[in-house]
Design an enzyme around this catalytic site. Structure first.
Site, PDB file in Angstrom:
ATOM      1  N   ARG A  84       5.067   0.251 -17.541  1.00 20.25           N
ATOM      2  CA  ARG A  84       5.469  -0.784 -16.583  1.00 20.25           C
ATOM      3  C   ARG A  84       6.324  -1.864 -17.242  1.00 20.25           C
ATOM      4  O   ARG A  84       7.256  -2.393 -16.638  1.00 20.25           O
ATOM      5  CB  ARG A  84       4.225  -1.446 -15.942  1.00 20.25           C
ATOM      6  CG  ARG A  84       3.349  -0.506 -15.170  1.00 20.25           C
ATOM      7  CD  ARG A  84       2.160  -1.225 -14.546  1.00 20.25           C
ATOM      8  NE  ARG A  84       2.534  -2.180 -13.513  1.00 20.25           N
ATOM      9  CZ  ARG A  84       2.819  -1.844 -12.265  1.00 20.25           C
ATOM     10  NH1 ARG A  84       2.777  -0.584 -11.891  1.00 20.25           N
ATOM     11  NH2 ARG A  84       3.156  -2.764 -11.370  1.00 20.25           N
ATOM     12  N   VAL A  97       9.050  -7.303  -8.565  1.00 11.63           N
ATOM     13  CA  VAL A  97       8.407  -6.039  -8.902  1.00 11.63           C
ATOM     14  C   VAL A  97       7.011  -6.134  -8.288  1.00 11.63           C
ATOM     15  O   VAL A  97       6.245  -7.050  -8.605  1.00 11.63           O
ATOM     16  CB  VAL A  97       8.339  -5.830 -10.427  1.00 11.63           C
ATOM     17  CG1 VAL A  97       7.569  -4.558 -10.741  1.00 11.63           C
ATOM     18  CG2 VAL A  97       9.755  -5.753 -10.999  1.00 11.63           C
ATOM     19  N   SER A  98       6.726  -5.206  -7.392  1.00 16.03           N
ATOM     20  CA  SER A  98       5.490  -5.316  -6.608  1.00 16.03           C
ATOM     21  C   SER A  98       4.257  -5.157  -7.489  1.00 16.03           C
ATOM     22  O   SER A  98       4.304  -4.556  -8.565  1.00 16.03           O
ATOM     23  CB  SER A  98       5.475  -4.250  -5.519  1.00 16.03           C
ATOM     24  OG  SER A  98       6.640  -4.336  -4.740  1.00 16.03           O
ATOM     25  N   ALA A  99       3.146  -5.688  -6.989  1.00 20.56           N
ATOM     26  CA  ALA A  99       1.872  -5.594  -7.707  1.00 20.56           C
ATOM     27  C   ALA A  99       1.428  -4.135  -7.814  1.00 20.56           C
ATOM     28  O   ALA A  99       1.684  -3.322  -6.915  1.00 20.56           O
ATOM     29  CB  ALA A  99       0.816  -6.404  -6.969  1.00 20.56           C
ATOM     30  N   GLN A 144       1.652  -0.802  -5.124  1.00 17.19           N
ATOM     31  CA  GLN A 144       2.485   0.367  -5.463  1.00 17.19           C
ATOM     32  C   GLN A 144       1.639   1.640  -5.397  1.00 17.19           C
ATOM     33  O   GLN A 144       2.039   2.640  -4.803  1.00 17.19           O
ATOM     34  CB  GLN A 144       3.075   0.205  -6.870  1.00 17.19           C
ATOM     35  CG  GLN A 144       4.191  -0.825  -6.923  1.00 17.19           C
ATOM     36  CD  GLN A 144       4.762  -0.981  -8.313  1.00 17.19           C
ATOM     37  OE1 GLN A 144       4.039  -0.866  -9.301  1.00 17.19           O
ATOM     38  NE2 GLN A 144       6.050  -1.252  -8.407  1.00 17.19           N
TER      39      GLN A 144
END
Ligand SMILES: C[S@@+](CC[C@H](N)C(=O)[O-])C[C@H]1O[C@@H](n2cnc3c(N)ncnc32)[C@H](O)[C@@H]1O
Length: 427
Positions: A60, A94-96, A100
């Site tokens: 990530r 950037v999504s959690a 996701q």
């Protein structure tokens, strides 16, 4: 949520360099990645081996700005904003991790599938690429070329360059040259479902999108059922708002208190025709009414807001200035309210009897304050009776479909390109 200065580009992490605590970044990242997967599994956000394998494979931190700590990159529910507008409103993030994972599960992706991601960033596209495998196809589009440039670069650096096609496009117009799509994952708050996107979705395909319904968002997994869509899964999450042709700005009505401080009433649509009876309402006497409906501490009641959004006329979200009476009472109310004639009420809580958690009620201002408070309390009780015990089912009927077939027990909400329905299974 961390707030990096701007679209800072990630250069290579100092892999191999020990951190201050003597642990190499790469080892610490692997450790955090494993912990995150365990947490996502424990919380039921990861349920399939394919999504689990993807989360174990993708680093990530490679997709986050370089000043974001590893602990944030691998946090369960931290989104990282990567771009804001001139007023500080988040435009890209950037999504959690939890959302996701959940959305990938909702999309029910298969190896070899063709997947369209709306809203780029790189990280989610890399996860999708892992799931669909080398024979699958991932197309990721974003309306903002700065975002696509960054995503394409990061995907290249992480080794996904040949597996993900990144394009600049407005989701409203679909991606006409990409053919039929097996799954569409929308990662930006959508007020409606663009017909062009729906036209590209295969008959057996899945659509996952955060749908905004009267100001309240639910990330809904949809499948086709004949000419309309029916939800197969629902998740609570917030997203940055859609830009471009599908943008749907909220309408804001400002109440000012005697000290000049503001309470903003934010309407999605359906703003009461005449708001003038609310002028100077914050200077008037306040009333309160209690519902007798209680909830234990640390229990989510997000579906109460959803219920209001569908069933409470004049529903609105609130934002309050510091220094207002409301701001001074934070913790005893929630930012959901309703306007009724010359009254404005909002959701309040107080300790329940005998340690039963909290009781819901309403506080209200204005000439029609009793009316407004009772309207809200009535819907708290209706939710308690008909809504709180089951997950709702959503439908989407595109314009032109035969809406007379919508089940009689469903509530209907008009959109630009169709109607959304909700039904609450009997308790
Ligand atoms: C939450 S971010 C995407 C996160 C990303 N999927 C990830 O990997 O975490 C939402 C993105 O949607 C984009 N967006 C907003 N409106 C759009 C539109 N009409 N069409 C395509 N992209 C849009 C924004 O520019 C923003 O970058």
């Amino acid at each position: 949520m961390t707030d990096p200065p701007a679209e800072s580009q990630r250069t290579a992490r100092p892999d191999g360099q020990p951190r201050e605590d003597g642990v190499k970044d790469v080892d610490r990242a692997a450790e955090l990645r494993a912990d995150l997967v365990e947490k996502l599994r424990a919380e039921g956000k990861i349920v399939s081996p394919a999504v689990e394998a993807a989360f174990r494979a993708v680093a990530r931190e490679r997709f986050l700005p370089s000043d974001v700590p590893l602990e944030t990159a691998y946090a369960y529910d931290d989104a990282v904003v990567t771009k804001r507008d001139e007023h500080g409103v988040a435009l890209s993030s950037v999504s959690a991790a939890y959302i996701q994972a959940r959305m990938l599960e909702q999309a029910e992706l298969r190896p070899r599938a063709t997947v369209l991601e709306i809203g780029s960033g790189g990280l989610n596209a890399a996860l999708i690429a892992e799931i669909v495998g080398p024979q699958g196809r991932v197309v990721s589009v974003d309306i903002d070329p700065e975002v696509t440039d960054r995503a394409a670069k990061l995907l290249d650096e992480a080794g996904y360059g040949s597996r993900v096609r990144v394009l600049v496009a407005d989701a409203e117009h679909g991606v006409p040259n990409e053919g039929r799509i097996d799954a569409i994952i929308v990662t930006v708050g959508a007020w409606d479902i663009p017909p062009a996107l729906l036209a590209q979705l295969a008959d057996e395909g899945t659509l996952v999108l955060p749908l905004i319904m009267n100001g309240v968002t639910r990330t809904i997994g949809f499948r086709r059922e004949g000419d309309h869509l029916v939800s197969t899964s629902v998740e609570v999450a917030g997203f940055v708002p859609m830009q471009g042709a599908g943008r749907h700005p909220e309408r804001v009505f400002v109440l000012t208190d005697p000290n000049g401080k503001q309470v903003k009433l934010r309407f999605d649509s359906g703003v009461p025709a005449d708001m003038s009876p609310l002028d100077a309402v914050l200077a008037t006497e306040r009333t309160e009414a209690w519902s007798g409906v209680t909830i234990p501490h640390r229990t989510s009641f997000a579906d109460l807001y959803l219920w209001f959004a569908w069933h409470l006329p004049g529903f609105c979200l609130l934002t309050v200035d510091d220094g207002t009476e409301l701001a001074n009472e934070r913790g005893t109310w929630f930012p959901f309210g309703a306007v009724r004639g010359g009254g404005f009420a909002y959701l309040a809580i107080r300790p329940a009897m005998e340690g039963a958690g909290v009781e819901f009620g309403a506080r209200a201002y204005g000439h029609d304050r009793e009316l407004a408070a009772m309207a809200l309390v009535k819907q708290i009780r209706a939710w308690d009776r008909d809504g709180r015990h089951a997950e709702p089912v959503f439908g989407y009927w595109p314009a032109g479909t035969d809406v007379t077939r919508i089940p009689a027990d469903a509530a209907v909400m008009d959109k630009t390109h169709g109607v959304v329905t909700i039904s609450w299974p009997a308790p």
